[in-house]
Scaffold this motif. Structure first.
Motif, mmCIF file in Angstrom:
data_model
loop_
_atom_site.group_PDB
_atom_site.id
_atom_site.type_symbol
_atom_site.label_atom_id
_atom_site.label_comp_id
_atom_site.label_asym_id
_atom_site.label_seq_id
_atom_site.Cartn_x
_atom_site.Cartn_y
_atom_site.Cartn_z
ATOM 1 N N SER B 59 61.178 91.787 54.946
ATOM 2 C CA SER B 59 61.654 91.601 53.576
ATOM 3 C C SER B 59 60.652 92.156 52.576
ATOM 4 C CB SER B 59 61.872 90.107 53.322
ATOM 5 O OG SER B 59 62.245 89.873 51.983
ATOM 6 N N GLY B 60 61.163 92.937 51.640
ATOM 7 C CA GLY B 60 60.312 93.521 50.615
ATOM 8 C C GLY B 60 59.845 94.933 50.923
ATOM 9 N N PHE B 61 60.154 95.417 52.098
ATOM 10 C CA PHE B 61 59.775 96.776 52.499
ATOM 11 C C PHE B 61 61.020 97.552 52.911
ATOM 12 C CE2 PHE B 61 55.271 96.087 52.337
ATOM 13 C CZ PHE B 61 55.096 94.753 52.670
ATOM 14 N N VAL B 62 61.114 98.798 52.441
ATOM 15 C CA VAL B 62 62.312 99.596 52.713
ATOM 16 C C VAL B 62 61.936 100.943 53.304
ATOM 17 C CG1 VAL B 62 63.708 98.445 50.954
ATOM 18 C CG2 VAL B 62 62.351 100.472 50.334
ATOM 19 N N ILE B 63 62.899 101.505 54.029
ATOM 20 C CA ILE B 63 62.658 102.744 54.753
ATOM 21 C C ILE B 63 62.379 103.910 53.818
ATOM 22 C CG2 ILE B 63 65.119 103.287 54.877
ATOM 23 C CD1 ILE B 63 64.587 104.474 57.668
ATOM 24 N N ASP B 64 62.997 103.935 52.655
ATOM 25 C CA ASP B 64 62.784 105.054 51.739
ATOM 26 C C ASP B 64 61.346 105.115 51.250
ATOM 27 O OD1 ASP B 64 66.063 104.907 50.097
ATOM 28 O OD2 ASP B 64 65.401 105.728 52.018
ATOM 29 N N LYS B 65 60.722 103.966 51.129
ATOM 30 C CA LYS B 65 59.347 103.895 50.650
ATOM 31 C C LYS B 65 58.343 104.043 51.799
ATOM 32 C CE LYS B 65 55.963 102.900 47.777
ATOM 33 N NZ LYS B 65 55.563 103.860 46.705
ATOM 34 N N PHE B 66 58.669 103.499 52.942
ATOM 35 C CA PHE B 66 57.762 103.488 54.087
ATOM 36 C C PHE B 66 58.464 104.002 55.350
ATOM 37 C CE2 PHE B 66 54.380 101.306 51.970
ATOM 38 C CZ PHE B 66 54.960 100.385 51.114
ATOM 39 N N PRO B 67 58.845 105.272 55.382
ATOM 40 C CA PRO B 67 59.467 105.781 56.601
ATOM 41 C C PRO B 67 58.489 105.761 57.768
ATOM 42 C CG PRO B 67 59.095 107.542 54.997
ATOM 43 C CD PRO B 67 58.793 106.260 54.298
ATOM 44 N N ILE B 68 58.986 105.375 58.930
ATOM 45 C CA ILE B 68 58.169 105.213 60.132
ATOM 46 C C ILE B 68 58.802 105.988 61.265
ATOM 47 C CG2 ILE B 68 57.512 103.533 61.918
ATOM 48 C CD1 ILE B 68 57.239 101.449 59.668
ATOM 49 N N SER B 69 57.963 106.650 62.033
ATOM 50 C CA SER B 69 58.438 107.288 63.249
ATOM 51 C C SER B 69 57.683 106.735 64.451
ATOM 52 C CB SER B 69 58.250 108.809 63.175
ATOM 53 O OG SER B 69 56.895 109.158 63.418
ATOM 54 N N PRO B 71 57.849 108.409 68.164
ATOM 55 C CA PRO B 71 58.503 109.296 69.130
ATOM 56 C C PRO B 71 58.255 108.931 70.591
ATOM 57 C CG PRO B 71 56.568 110.336 68.187
ATOM 58 C CD PRO B 71 56.788 109.066 67.417
ATOM 59 N N ASN B 72 57.185 108.180 70.865
ATOM 60 C CA ASN B 72 56.895 107.790 72.251
ATOM 61 C C ASN B 72 56.144 106.458 72.256
ATOM 62 O OD1 ASN B 72 54.030 108.366 71.891
ATOM 63 N ND2 ASN B 72 54.623 110.532 71.947
ATOM 64 N N LEU B 73 55.677 106.050 73.434
ATOM 65 C CA LEU B 73 55.077 104.717 73.580
ATOM 66 C C LEU B 73 53.611 104.659 73.178
ATOM 67 C CD1 LEU B 73 56.716 103.591 76.946
ATOM 68 C CD2 LEU B 73 57.299 102.846 74.641
ATOM 69 N N THR B 74 53.045 105.782 72.729
ATOM 70 C CA THR B 74 51.626 105.775 72.361
ATOM 71 C C THR B 74 51.354 106.261 70.943
ATOM 72 O OG1 THR B 74 51.262 108.026 73.180
ATOM 73 C CG2 THR B 74 50.963 106.221 74.762
ATOM 74 N N PHE B 75 52.378 106.597 70.186
ATOM 75 C CA PHE B 75 52.158 107.243 68.887
ATOM 76 C C PHE B 75 53.176 106.765 67.854
ATOM 77 C CE2 PHE B 75 50.268 110.456 66.290
ATOM 78 C CZ PHE B 75 51.278 110.997 65.510
ATOM 79 N N SER B 76 52.683 106.603 66.624
ATOM 80 C CA SER B 76 53.566 106.242 65.514
ATOM 81 C C SER B 76 52.983 106.794 64.215
ATOM 82 C CB SER B 76 53.709 104.728 65.395
ATOM 83 O OG SER B 76 54.528 104.364 64.284
ATOM 84 N N THR B 77 53.842 107.023 63.256
ATOM 85 C CA THR B 77 53.386 107.402 61.917
ATOM 86 C C THR B 77 54.034 106.514 60.870
ATOM 87 O OG1 THR B 77 55.124 109.039 61.490
ATOM 88 C CG2 THR B 77 53.124 109.820 62.595
ATOM 89 N N LEU B 78 53.292 106.277 59.818
ATOM 90 C CA LEU B 78 53.782 105.568 58.636
ATOM 91 C C LEU B 78 53.562 106.480 57.439
ATOM 92 C CD1 LEU B 78 54.604 102.911 57.028
ATOM 93 C CD2 LEU B 78 52.135 102.520 56.827
ATOM 94 N N THR B 79 54.616 106.730 56.681
ATOM 95 C CA THR B 79 54.493 107.505 55.454
ATOM 96 C C THR B 79 54.615 106.565 54.262
ATOM 97 O OG1 THR B 79 55.394 109.499 56.476
ATOM 98 C CG2 THR B 79 55.452 109.387 54.073
ATOM 99 N N VAL B 80 53.701 106.699 53.332
ATOM 100 C CA VAL B 80 53.805 105.977 52.067
ATOM 101 C C VAL B 80 54.308 106.989 51.046
ATOM 102 C CG1 VAL B 80 52.645 104.499 50.398
ATOM 103 C CG2 VAL B 80 51.853 104.556 52.771
#
Lengths: 110, 116
Positions: B59-69, B71-80
């Protein structure tokens, strides 16, 4: 969001003394209660954790006391050392959705 | 326990720009999460990064503001995205499972963002 209330906000203890930090939670469904230690510029590091089926857990100088009926748990640091000076966070919940307390800045003085 | 590497460790950004934070784990983990720690504040869960599907936001966080990827079990990205000074925070990647154990939450060192 369910709250976790932590006190005190800051604490000064003499070297060799006992540091005590308290937390209270609301949700009786919470089943995991960890404490994290954070030094400036670093990420939080797990210090010790407890499950609600035990009332106390000790690891070295660190002890968690857990009171299920009161919905409270506390961290005791025995023989506090200057190297223990850090910010301590309690947390509660399932591990995949932890709610953190507001943190306690501990300073251990010589 | 799992070793988590985050990049960048810190950055200074201009208002209105976007920044992507990377999180690399040294082992395959079941769960990855992104937390925010505002200056002098506690940690707040932003979202759970789900492998191969859309992240689950709190709650309070949305995909448009904080898109997350993830792609696999060892890696992720957060965009602000479209940053404002209020986004100045430490963003922390955390994991559970893998070499850390399913019931232990391990944090990276964090990415400290300052938005001017």
């Amino acid at each position: 969001q369910q709250q976790v209330k932590q006190s005190p906000q800051s604490l000064i203890v003499q070297k060799g003394g006992i540091s005590i930090i308290n937390c209270a939670y609301e949700n009786t469904a919470f089943d995991y209660f960890p404490w994290y230690q954070q030094f400036p510029g670093k990420g939080p590091a797990l210090l010790i954790a407890i499950r609600p089926d035990v009332s106390e857990k000790k690891e070295g100088r660190f002890t968690i006391s857990f009171n299920k009926s009161a919905k409270q748990f506390s961290l005791h640091i025995m023989d506090s050392q200057p190297g223990d000076s850090a910010t301590y966070f309690c947390a509660a919940g399932p591990v995949n959705k932890l709610t953190f307390g507001t943190g306690t800045q501990l300073k251990v003085e010589l | 326990s799992a070793v988590i590497s985050q990049k960048p460790s810190r950055d200074i950004c201009q208002r209105g720009t976007s920044l992507t934070i990377q999180c690399q784990v040294d082992s395959q983990v079941t769960m990855m999460f992104w937390y925010r720690q505002q200056p002098g504040q506690s940690l707040t869960l932003i979202a759970t990064a789900n492998q191969g599907s859309e992240a689950t936001y709190e709650s309070g966080f949305v995909i448009d503001k904080f898109p997350i990827s993830r792609p696999n079990l060892t890696f992720s990205t957060l965009t602000v995205s479209n940053m404002s000074p209020e986004d100045s925070s430490i963003y922390l990647c955390s994991v559970a499972g893998g070499s850390s154990g399913a019931n232990v939450l391990t944090f990276g060192a964090g990415s400290r963002l300052t938005v001017l």
